[in-house]
Design a protein around this motif. Sequence first.
Motif, mmCIF file in Angstrom:
data_model
loop_
_atom_site.group_PDB
_atom_site.id
_atom_site.type_symbol
_atom_site.label_atom_id
_atom_site.label_comp_id
_atom_site.label_asym_id
_atom_site.label_seq_id
_atom_site.Cartn_x
_atom_site.Cartn_y
_atom_site.Cartn_z
ATOM 1 N N LEU A 171 25.039 46.091 13.044
ATOM 2 C CA LEU A 171 24.734 45.044 12.080
ATOM 3 C C LEU A 171 24.971 43.657 12.663
ATOM 4 O O LEU A 171 25.886 43.447 13.465
ATOM 5 C CB LEU A 171 25.617 45.205 10.837
ATOM 6 N N VAL A 174 24.238 39.221 11.315
ATOM 7 C CA VAL A 174 23.811 38.336 10.235
ATOM 8 C C VAL A 174 22.840 37.303 10.791
ATOM 9 O O VAL A 174 23.143 36.611 11.765
ATOM 10 C CB VAL A 174 25.019 37.647 9.569
ATOM 11 N N HIS A 215 16.959 39.534 1.778
ATOM 12 C CA HIS A 215 16.210 40.343 2.726
ATOM 13 C C HIS A 215 17.155 40.941 3.770
ATOM 14 O O HIS A 215 18.229 40.416 4.035
ATOM 15 C CB HIS A 215 15.170 39.500 3.480
ATOM 16 N N ALA A 216 16.691 42.022 4.362
ATOM 17 C CA ALA A 216 17.327 42.559 5.565
ATOM 18 C C ALA A 216 16.222 42.860 6.559
ATOM 19 O O ALA A 216 15.049 43.012 6.196
ATOM 20 C CB ALA A 216 18.138 43.810 5.252
ATOM 21 N N ILE A 274 20.255 46.388 12.359
ATOM 22 C CA ILE A 274 19.947 45.818 11.050
ATOM 23 C C ILE A 274 20.487 44.404 10.966
ATOM 24 O O ILE A 274 21.689 44.167 11.143
ATOM 25 C CB ILE A 274 20.536 46.675 9.913
ATOM 26 N N ASN A 325 10.711 44.578 7.383
ATOM 27 C CA ASN A 325 11.328 43.761 6.347
ATOM 28 C C ASN A 325 11.810 44.639 5.195
ATOM 29 O O ASN A 325 11.106 45.550 4.748
ATOM 30 C CB ASN A 325 10.336 42.731 5.812
ATOM 31 N N ILE A 375 21.149 41.295 8.484
ATOM 32 C CA ILE A 375 21.340 41.031 7.058
ATOM 33 C C ILE A 375 21.329 39.522 6.856
ATOM 34 O O ILE A 375 22.067 38.799 7.541
ATOM 35 C CB ILE A 375 22.665 41.628 6.558
ATOM 36 N N ASN A 376 20.521 39.031 5.926
ATOM 37 C CA ASN A 376 20.467 37.586 5.760
ATOM 38 C C ASN A 376 21.742 37.089 5.085
ATOM 39 O O ASN A 376 22.442 37.852 4.415
ATOM 40 C CB ASN A 376 19.182 37.159 5.040
ATOM 41 N N CYS A 426 22.575 37.836 1.318
ATOM 42 C CA CYS A 426 22.882 39.249 1.084
ATOM 43 C C CYS A 426 24.226 39.622 1.698
ATOM 44 O O CYS A 426 25.007 40.382 1.106
ATOM 45 C CB CYS A 426 21.765 40.100 1.672
ATOM 46 N N ALA A 427 24.520 39.088 2.888
ATOM 47 C CA ALA A 427 25.797 39.377 3.547
ATOM 48 C C ALA A 427 26.973 38.902 2.712
ATOM 49 O O ALA A 427 27.997 39.595 2.593
ATOM 50 C CB ALA A 427 25.820 38.723 4.924
ATOM 51 N N ILE A 486 18.958 49.215 1.701
ATOM 52 C CA ILE A 486 18.830 49.056 3.160
ATOM 53 C C ILE A 486 18.810 50.422 3.839
ATOM 54 O O ILE A 486 17.940 50.727 4.657
ATOM 55 C CB ILE A 486 19.974 48.186 3.712
#
Length: 385
Positions: free
Chosen positions: A347, A349, A357-358, A281, A242, A283-284, A287-288, A258
């Motif tokens: 990456l 999402v 968070h990521a 990774i 996390n 990305i939520n 955040c994205a 990140i």
Amino acid sequence: MTIHKIRPSGRPANVPHTLVSHDCGPEACEIDWLVSDRVEVDDDISAFTSLSLEQGWGDGLPLVPPTENRVRAFLSENHRYPDKVIGRMPDSTECTVEKIVVNAVMAGARPESLELIIAALEGVTQPDFELYGVNATTASVYPAFVVNGPIRKELDIPCSYGCAGGVATQANAIGRAIRLVMRNVAGQVAGVTSQTTFGSPGRLASIVMGEFEERSPWAPLAERRGVSGNAVTAMNTMGTMNILDTTSTGAMAFIEMIGKSVAYPAANCFSPAMEYSEMYIGINPICADLIAREISNIEDVQEAIWKFAKLPGDWLQEHHRVQVEAQGRIREDGFIYATPEPKDIILFVAGGLGGLHALGLHSFGSSLAQTRALATVDAKATQAA
């Protein structure tokens, strides 16, 4: 209760291997296509679970007995011949549809999940996935899967809150079916064919999650990898990491956190034992969105993260540094990068909307992600024609 031997498999002449065009039902097949051995046992989950542990079939959790009727019923709702070989395991064992279905029944997976399970297994049995190393290593690595397309909703694959584990959905049974195939077909047994030092909860049910396409500012992962529609990307991961950042406000600040977070000396991507590595990774969506407002091109986001996902060569102990230097991995700027190129930062999402968070998924190293389309009845009919 009887759970499978059945006469040698066969099928009518001039019928294509990949397509079962009829629905034979649990009892109605004129030809007995199932070849698994039969075992007599009480039709009781507790009794079968105990037997499965004695015989080495189980994972320690309750199992649904794969009776002939249950296996036939599962097959009758799909369009696959049971003797179709989906892939070969590291010891060259053939992974057939029948073997997959038997394990899917035991895991409690629904018949409509078969094509996703098959596509996932097709991915991990590709040569570049290097399943032998993933299964046999001393590390805690296991396959993980990101699903794209409408099939996410049809199978209730989580892509929002708790998507990497803990949500009560069919994804758990699907991941468990894949893990049982690893145990019962690929023969992954801790301390015998697998030397994993600690293992992982992921070796029980894997990770099967969807990409939150509806909340992504970028094209879906599978589409960016050349496959549109229903698809699954098979990865290999050492476990979930996390990455929390409640302080940053701009795109580059989040990206820096990140990148720097996934770069630590004991990660496989910095080990002299691994000359090549990918980094996955998630990305939520919140955040994205923040990142995409400033950097709309996801390739530019990959490159920006890559530039931060590095360690100074002189951080490593001398013995480690000498080895990675001999591999040409210490660049002219004096840094070791987590992956050879920005494109190897993969990456997607996913995740809930409750915070910034990521999700870091460090890879095993030499094994590469594989993206496979899910077959459809129409696609199989086309193949048959």
